[in-house]
Design an enzyme around this catalytic site. Structure first.
Site, PDB file in Angstrom:
ATOM      1  N   ASP A 130     -19.154  30.250  -2.471  1.00  0.00           N
ATOM      2  CA  ASP A 130     -18.097  29.009  -2.367  1.00  0.00           C
ATOM      3  C   ASP A 130     -16.723  29.630  -1.736  1.00  0.00           C
ATOM      4  O   ASP A 130     -16.338  30.823  -2.056  1.00  0.00           O
ATOM      5  CB  ASP A 130     -17.875  28.672  -3.989  1.00  0.00           C
ATOM      6  CG  ASP A 130     -16.797  27.625  -3.944  1.00  0.00           C
ATOM      7  OD1 ASP A 130     -17.248  26.469  -3.865  1.00  0.00           O
ATOM      8  OD2 ASP A 130     -15.691  27.633  -4.259  1.00  0.00           O
ATOM      9  N   ASN A 138      -7.794  21.334   3.618  1.00  0.00           N
ATOM     10  CA  ASN A 138      -7.794  20.239   3.830  1.00  0.00           C
ATOM     11  C   ASN A 138      -6.577  19.506   3.619  1.00  0.00           C
ATOM     12  O   ASN A 138      -6.061  18.533   4.412  1.00  0.00           O
ATOM     13  CB  ASN A 138      -8.750  19.241   2.975  1.00  0.00           C
ATOM     14  CG  ASN A 138     -10.261  19.420   3.638  1.00  0.00           C
ATOM     15  OD1 ASN A 138     -10.719  19.640   4.800  1.00  0.00           O
ATOM     16  ND2 ASN A 138     -11.287  19.768   2.553  1.00  0.00           N
ATOM     17  N   HIS A 143      -8.339  17.169   7.301  1.00  0.00           N
ATOM     18  CA  HIS A 143      -9.764  17.277   7.110  1.00  0.00           C
ATOM     19  C   HIS A 143     -10.378  17.921   8.634  1.00  0.00           C
ATOM     20  O   HIS A 143     -11.585  18.398   8.578  1.00  0.00           O
ATOM     21  CB  HIS A 143     -10.573  15.988   6.965  1.00  0.00           C
ATOM     22  CG  HIS A 143     -10.097  15.712   5.625  1.00  0.00           C
ATOM     23  ND1 HIS A 143     -10.844  16.137   4.362  1.00  0.00           N
ATOM     24  CD2 HIS A 143      -9.219  14.920   4.947  1.00  0.00           C
ATOM     25  CE1 HIS A 143     -10.274  15.432   3.450  1.00  0.00           C
ATOM     26  NE2 HIS A 143      -9.337  14.949   3.834  1.00  0.00           N
ATOM     27  N   ASP A 147     -13.137  20.738   8.580  1.00  0.00           N
ATOM     28  CA  ASP A 147     -14.596  20.753   9.244  1.00  0.00           C
ATOM     29  C   ASP A 147     -14.712  21.811  10.058  1.00  0.00           C
ATOM     30  O   ASP A 147     -15.886  22.441  10.308  1.00  0.00           O
ATOM     31  CB  ASP A 147     -14.524  19.384  10.092  1.00  0.00           C
ATOM     32  CG  ASP A 147     -14.664  17.981   9.268  1.00  0.00           C
ATOM     33  OD1 ASP A 147     -14.973  18.274   8.074  1.00  0.00           O
ATOM     34  OD2 ASP A 147     -14.529  17.014   9.819  1.00  0.00           O
ATOM     35  N   GLU A 173     -18.150  22.737  -0.058  1.00  0.00           N
ATOM     36  CA  GLU A 173     -17.995  24.111   0.373  1.00  0.00           C
ATOM     37  C   GLU A 173     -18.703  25.100  -0.163  1.00  0.00           C
ATOM     38  O   GLU A 173     -18.351  26.359  -0.090  1.00  0.00           O
ATOM     39  CB  GLU A 173     -16.379  24.398   0.464  1.00  0.00           C
ATOM     40  CG  GLU A 173     -15.796  24.734  -0.931  1.00  0.00           C
ATOM     41  CD  GLU A 173     -15.262  23.296  -1.750  1.00  0.00           C
ATOM     42  OE1 GLU A 173     -14.460  23.531  -2.666  1.00  0.00           O
ATOM     43  OE2 GLU A 173     -15.701  22.150  -1.388  1.00  0.00           O
TER      44      GLU A 173
END
Length: 260
Positions: A130, A138, A143, A147, A173
């Site tokens: 994780d 974000n 965002h 990405d 994630e």
């Protein structure tokens, strides 16, 4: 026809296997060969015989040309549709953002690994990975930055893992990694290597800090299904989060490996 076949060979060969390309171009080569044989036979004939042969062969040649063209077009269409279906199947199994397997595909890969363990007795290990504080990326950078981070993570995982290891996006994630026949030391070293590679590449390419936490679970005799591995890997991941993140934790009595 021969020149067209020769010119078509390399472009088709880059996309298809050699035998597939040969089958696809076979009608062209066959037509060219028949034409050469016909020319060779005409060298023995006079003008009157040649004219009579041309008149007699006009209809068969037209039919042969249509048949060969039809065979070529059908073969090309079949190969094109087959390649399209292959790409669609591959696309349905790959996460479009990270390039690793999607949730359904990695679950299937885990089920297959479990079945292989049952058949052969080989070892099995998984890790839940994780990204730490990913929501901040974000929230603070947008965002698009998130990405880009996920894409970099997927690229790094694909490059660092061996071809016969598996990795997929579990959700958000979070990623699932699978090893067959591993040792505990080998899996922990692999996770440490991934943790360091992610941090280094994020700093070098995205100019931002990025850390990841890993929860590792190795197969136990008491495990009755692959879900047991997932539960223990999840528990080890939460342990890594509680102890400060940016580290690898092994489920069970084994010691925790802390980041240097």
């Amino acid at each position: 026809l021969p020149s067209y076949a020769v010119l078509s060979w390399q472009p088709l060969r880059r996309q298809l296997r050699a035998w597939t390309t040969a089958v696809l171009l076979a009608p062209l080569w066959s037509t060219a060969l028949l034409g050469l044989l016909s020319l060779w036979g005409r060298t023995e004939l006079n003008d009157a015989d040649l004219q009579a042969m041309r008149a007699a062969a006009r209809t068969p040649n037209a039919i042969l040309t249509m048949v060969m063209s039809g065979v070529f077009n059908i073969a090309f269409l079949v190969l094109l549709v087959g390649r399209l279906l292959t790409r669609l199947r591959e696309g349905a199994r790959v996460d479009h953002l990270t390039g690793v397997l999607n949730r359904r595909a990695i679950e299937e890969r885990l089920e297959a690994a479990w079945e292989q363990h049952r058949r052969t007795g080989c070892g099995l290990a998984i890790a839940m990975m994780d990204l730490d504080h990913f929501k901040r990326i974000n929230d603070l950078q947008g965002h698009e930055a998130g990405d880009q981070t996920l894409a970099l993570v997927g690229e790094t995982l694909r490059e660092q893992l061996r071809p016969y290891d598996s990795v997929g996006r579990w959700g958000g994630e979070e990623f699932l990694l699978i090893w067959l026949g591993p040792s505990a030391e080998g899996v922990l070293r692999s996770c440490e290597r991934l943790r360091e590679a992610l941090a280094q590449r994020a700093q070098a390419q995205l100019k931002m800090p990025l850390t990841a936490s890993f929860g590792v679970a190795l197969l136990r005799a008491s495990d009755v299904a692959e879900v047991d591995l997932v539960r223990r890997a999840d528990a080890a991941l939460y342990q890594a989060k509680r102890e400060g993140r940016d580290r690898v934790c092994l489920a069970g009595p084994a010691p925790v490996l802390h980041a240097a």
